[in-house]
Motif scaffolding. Structure first.
Motif, PDB file in Angstrom:
ATOM      1  N   GLN A 129     -10.556 -24.396  20.824  1.00 59.45           N
ATOM      2  CA  GLN A 129     -10.922 -25.815  20.341  1.00 59.45           C
ATOM      3  C   GLN A 129      -9.590 -26.487  20.186  1.00 59.45           C
ATOM      4  O   GLN A 129      -8.378 -26.090  20.170  1.00 59.45           O
ATOM      5  N   THR A 130      -9.762 -27.883  19.637  1.00 65.16           N
ATOM      6  CA  THR A 130      -8.604 -28.509  19.533  1.00 65.16           C
ATOM      7  C   THR A 130      -8.491 -28.937  18.025  1.00 65.16           C
ATOM      8  O   THR A 130      -9.434 -29.279  17.472  1.00 65.16           O
ATOM      9  N   VAL A 131      -7.303 -28.749  17.426  1.00 66.22           N
ATOM     10  CA  VAL A 131      -7.207 -28.831  16.142  1.00 66.22           C
ATOM     11  C   VAL A 131      -7.116 -30.396  15.668  1.00 66.22           C
ATOM     12  O   VAL A 131      -6.774 -31.084  16.507  1.00 66.22           O
ATOM     13  N   TRP A 132      -7.827 -30.754  14.606  1.00 66.37           N
ATOM     14  CA  TRP A 132      -7.753 -32.071  14.186  1.00 66.37           C
ATOM     15  C   TRP A 132      -7.709 -32.355  12.757  1.00 66.37           C
ATOM     16  O   TRP A 132      -7.655 -31.204  12.254  1.00 66.37           O
ATOM     17  N   ALA A 133      -7.609 -33.540  12.327  1.00 67.03           N
ATOM     18  CA  ALA A 133      -6.834 -33.721  11.099  1.00 67.03           C
ATOM     19  C   ALA A 133      -7.791 -33.390   9.910  1.00 67.03           C
ATOM     20  O   ALA A 133      -7.197 -32.948   8.742  1.00 67.03           O
ATOM     21  N   SER A 134      -8.890 -33.364  10.069  1.00 66.53           N
ATOM     22  CA  SER A 134     -10.066 -33.099   8.779  1.00 66.53           C
ATOM     23  C   SER A 134     -10.229 -31.478   9.106  1.00 66.53           C
ATOM     24  O   SER A 134     -11.141 -31.429   8.164  1.00 66.53           O
ATOM     25  N   GLN A 135      -9.843 -30.616   9.832  1.00 63.77           N
ATOM     26  CA  GLN A 135     -10.017 -29.457   9.668  1.00 63.77           C
ATOM     27  C   GLN A 135      -9.436 -28.790   8.749  1.00 63.77           C
ATOM     28  O   GLN A 135      -8.420 -29.134   8.121  1.00 63.77           O
ATOM     29  N   PRO A 136      -9.984 -27.548   8.106  1.00 59.91           N
ATOM     30  CA  PRO A 136      -9.442 -27.111   6.845  1.00 59.91           C
ATOM     31  C   PRO A 136      -7.968 -26.684   7.050  1.00 59.91           C
ATOM     32  O   PRO A 136      -6.971 -26.710   6.186  1.00 59.91           O
ATOM     33  N   VAL A 137      -7.407 -26.287   8.391  1.00 61.47           N
ATOM     34  CA  VAL A 137      -6.346 -25.759   8.468  1.00 61.47           C
ATOM     35  C   VAL A 137      -5.058 -26.824   8.265  1.00 61.47           C
ATOM     36  O   VAL A 137      -3.937 -26.765   7.658  1.00 61.47           O
ATOM     37  N   SER A 138      -5.534 -28.173   8.654  1.00 65.91           N
ATOM     38  CA  SER A 138      -4.562 -29.239   8.686  1.00 65.91           C
ATOM     39  C   SER A 138      -4.563 -29.659   7.117  1.00 65.91           C
ATOM     40  O   SER A 138      -3.466 -30.106   6.751  1.00 65.91           O
ATOM     41  N   LEU A 139      -5.803 -29.602   6.473  1.00 66.23           N
ATOM     42  CA  LEU A 139      -5.907 -30.324   5.073  1.00 66.23           C
ATOM     43  C   LEU A 139      -5.156 -29.165   4.334  1.00 66.23           C
ATOM     44  O   LEU A 139      -4.290 -29.456   3.153  1.00 66.23           O
ATOM     45  N   LEU A 140      -5.164 -27.666   4.310  1.00 64.26           N
ATOM     46  CA  LEU A 140      -4.368 -26.821   3.666  1.00 64.26           C
ATOM     47  C   LEU A 140      -2.936 -26.997   3.740  1.00 64.26           C
ATOM     48  O   LEU A 140      -2.251 -26.832   2.781  1.00 64.26           O
ATOM     49  N   LYS A 141      -2.508 -27.206   4.965  1.00 65.03           N
ATOM     50  CA  LYS A 141      -1.290 -27.603   5.205  1.00 65.03           C
ATOM     51  C   LYS A 141      -0.567 -28.867   4.455  1.00 65.03           C
ATOM     52  O   LYS A 141       0.544 -28.792   3.876  1.00 65.03           O
ATOM     53  N   TRP A 142      -1.401 -29.729   4.490  1.00 63.77           N
ATOM     54  CA  TRP A 142      -0.987 -31.056   3.791  1.00 63.77           C
ATOM     55  C   TRP A 142      -0.974 -30.824   2.321  1.00 63.77           C
ATOM     56  O   TRP A 142      -0.086 -31.268   1.617  1.00 63.77           O
ATOM     57  N   LEU A 143      -2.031 -30.055   1.872  1.00 63.34           N
ATOM     58  CA  LEU A 143      -1.850 -29.554   0.447  1.00 63.34           C
ATOM     59  C   LEU A 143      -0.677 -28.724   0.119  1.00 63.34           C
ATOM     60  O   LEU A 143      -0.004 -29.094  -1.082  1.00 63.34           O
ATOM     61  N   ASP A 144      -0.372 -27.782   0.963  1.00 63.10           N
ATOM     62  CA  ASP A 144       0.858 -27.221   0.606  1.00 63.10           C
ATOM     63  C   ASP A 144       2.120 -28.313   0.527  1.00 63.10           C
ATOM     64  O   ASP A 144       3.063 -27.648  -0.249  1.00 63.10           O
ATOM     65  N   GLU A 145       2.170 -29.170   1.321  1.00 57.11           N
ATOM     66  CA  GLU A 145       3.290 -30.127   1.487  1.00 57.11           C
ATOM     67  C   GLU A 145       3.355 -31.097   0.332  1.00 57.11           C
ATOM     68  O   GLU A 145       4.337 -31.724   0.040  1.00 57.11           O
ATOM     69  N   ASN A 146       1.883 -31.499  -0.201  1.00 57.09           N
ATOM     70  CA  ASN A 146       2.091 -32.526  -0.918  1.00 57.09           C
ATOM     71  C   ASN A 146       1.367 -32.166  -2.584  1.00 57.09           C
ATOM     72  O   ASN A 146       1.717 -33.239  -3.406  1.00 57.09           O
ATOM     73  N   GLU A 147       0.546 -31.241  -2.475  1.00 53.78           N
ATOM     74  CA  GLU A 147      -0.117 -30.955  -3.687  1.00 53.78           C
ATOM     75  C   GLU A 147      -0.145 -29.376  -3.890  1.00 53.78           C
ATOM     76  O   GLU A 147      -1.040 -28.718  -3.862  1.00 53.78           O
ATOM     77  N   PRO A 148       1.456 -28.832  -3.992  1.00 55.23           N
ATOM     78  CA  PRO A 148       1.495 -27.538  -3.885  1.00 55.23           C
ATOM     79  C   PRO A 148       0.756 -26.781  -5.229  1.00 55.23           C
ATOM     80  O   PRO A 148       0.453 -25.342  -4.809  1.00 55.23           O
ATOM     81  N   ASP A 149       0.438 -27.354  -6.264  1.00 53.23           N
ATOM     82  CA  ASP A 149       0.065 -26.610  -7.422  1.00 53.23           C
ATOM     83  C   ASP A 149      -1.461 -26.143  -7.133  1.00 53.23           C
ATOM     84  O   ASP A 149      -1.855 -25.297  -7.695  1.00 53.23           O
TER      85      ASP A 149
END
Length: 520
Positions: A129-149
């Motif tokens: 499949q094609t990864v997209w912005a609201s898949q959990p992999v994308s959101l988890l990476k975003w959280l690591d970068e922006n809300e690491p706590d």
């Protein structure tokens, strides 16, 4: 005793509980709503405490309306929008707002991944499949970068199906059909793939992933606390549940290959099942299907009927209020009458149905009309919305037909647009194919109730459950006289869409400056 099944379905803003007998007849349903939170551009979230309460309210409402004895419910199953992200802390504590599947905050992260040649060699051959912005992999990476706590506060990563099941039972699990649509799962092994997590830079989150469960597994029972809050009976078994696109496919009776199923709503869902899966660039999704040997091949985007709801709420508020006051016609019937007042050849107005997202192949393509003039009527605008939604479905189905040229026969169709005979006829005329209208008001709830039926032994398998519980109400035949005009209009739609790519890129890259106030 008479046996009943309960299906619970959570969309982007609504939560529904429906009760069925074992023949698929709807006994009662109740719908509740949550507020969509948009604290920043591209964000779509919901309050977790509110979400829990509205789910319990939906259950209470369905039980009250049904008049049945809750002891007669032999199984419960949940479904809901795929992807997004719902994090749970210790002892059921809330970590942060839930994130809905229309969220697009992580689109720049996804752009980088898709531009990396290793994605095609290391990821797509595993996830299909094609990864997209609201898949959990994308959101988890975003959280690591922006809300690491957030990481340390999290005990479990859930999809919404898993979250509601957890609230019912207190048991954690990650259902397989949902998981297979997240870019986390190796489609061959049907397990989490460490190499995929490593590519996405979220390997640490593997520790937070619950065990995988099957759709018809008994994953727990209703707890005493939940029974008190909902009116359910303590000990009622709860199934693993289903991804909503899987539940919707089952609700249309999709049990054989080469048959096309379309479900309309916020999302344009277009799919068939196949025993053969291929690595295909730009295919939206290949996911697990609960009929042995089959996978669900899906093309989808949030480009369907909810665009009309947006148009009504944005531009037709006074008309809607007046119609409600008169009580003679619904706003949706009024819209269909407007469409019928304009012949297909009378207007070249085009609408791109991208209010909630797009299938244009361009990051952050936005909605809009092309071809409006001072003389464009309201009927032409509404017709353009109807046609734009159908054309977006058509674009997805063309891709599916290019993958599998053997797709044939009547199209099974369900969802919100089936309440409009005008829109149904337009679908049939654009596709030039008969439509079989499925007699169901809540696709997700009916489909996931089949998981409860198989879990509880009412039926031996999903194919049997679908055969017994799905009913075709009628068939809509295409009008050959409209074939040519819709071919022309669809070709115009595609041509103008391609011409918009540069404009969308310019809008995305343009940063508007705040005015500078002079000090006095």
């Amino acid at each position: 005793m008479t046996k009943y099944l309960m299906g619970i379905d959570n969309g982007g803003t609504s939560s529904k509980a429906a009760i069925y007998d074992i023949n698929g007849n709807e006994i009662a349903k109740h719908t509740t709503y949550t507020t969509m939170l948009t604290p920043h551009h591209y964000w779509t979230e919901r309050d977790m405490n509110e979400l829990k309460e509205v789910n319990f309210e939906a259950i209470r409402g369905a039980l009250k309306k049904s008049g049945i004895d809750a002891h007669d419910i032999v199984g419960i199953s949940c479904t809901g929008h795929g992807n997004g992200l719902y994090l749970m802390g210790e002892n059921g504590s809330v970590v942060r707002n839930g994130i809905i599947s229309t969220d697009n905050r992580a689109h720049r992260i996804v752009d980088k991944w898709l531009a990396d040649p290793k994605y095609e060699t290391d990821v797509r051959p595993r996830t299909y499949q094609t990864v997209w912005a609201s898949q959990p992999v994308s959101l988890l990476k975003w959280l690591d970068e922006n809300e690491p706590d957030v990481y340390e506060k999290t005990k479990y990563v859930f999809m919404i199906t898993d979250l509601v099941r957890y609230w019912l039972t207190g048991k954690a699990g990650f259902e397989l059909s949902n998981a297979s649509g997240t870019s986390m799962i190796n489609q061959q092994t049907e397990d989490y793939d460490e190499k995929v997590f490593d590519f996405f830079g979220i390997k640490n989150w593997l520790k937070k992933m619950p065990k995988l469960v099957n759709a018809n597994d008994e994953c727990g029972q209703v707890t005493a606390e939940t029974a008190t809050a909902t009116g359910l009976i303590e000990g009622t078994p709860v199934a693993g549940g289903l991804f909503d696109i899987t539940a919707s496919a089952l609700s249309t009776g999709l049990v054989e290959g080469n048959n096309l199923s379309i479900v309309t709503g916020t999302w344009s869902i277009n799919q068939y099942i196949s025993k053969e899966i291929k690595v295909i660039k730009d295919l939206f999704m290949t996911s697990d299907y609960p009929i042995p040997g089959y996978h669900l091949i899906t093309e989808a985007s949030p480009t369907s009927g909810s665009n009309l709801t947006w148009f009504i709420n944005t531009f037709m508020g006074p008309i809607k209020a007046e119609l409600k006051k008169e009580g003679k016609m619904s706003i949706y019937d009024y819209c269909s009458s407007l469409v019928n007042s304009v012949e297909p050849a009378d207007s070249k107005l085009i609408f791109f149905p991208f209010i909630f997202g797009s299938n244009a192949g361009v990051a952050n393509a936005t909605a809009g009309f092309v071809g409006a003039t001072k003389s464009t009527s309201l009927g032409e605008f509404v017709r353009a919305v109807y046609e734009g939604v159908v054309f977006a479905h058509m674009a997805h189905c063309e891709k599916l037909n290019s993958i599998n040229p053997d797709i044939s026969g009547p199209i099974r169709i369900a969802g919100g647009i089936t309440n409009s005979n005008t829109w149904l006829q337009m679908f049939a005329d654009v596709f030039q194919c008969p439509l079989e209208l499925v007699d169901v008001s809540e696709n997700g709830a009916l489909g996931t109730s089949m998981a409860a039926a198989v879990m509880s032994g009412v039926y031996p398998d999903f194919a049997t459950a679908a055969d017994k519980m799905v009913k075709i109400s009628r068939t809509i035949q295409p009008n050959p006289a409209n074939a040519r005009i819709y071919q022309q209009k669809y070709a115009l739609y595609k041509k103008e869409l391609q011409g918009m790519h540069g404009a969308w890129k310019t809008m995305e890259d343009t940063e508007l400056e705040e005015p500078v106030l002079e000090n006095k």
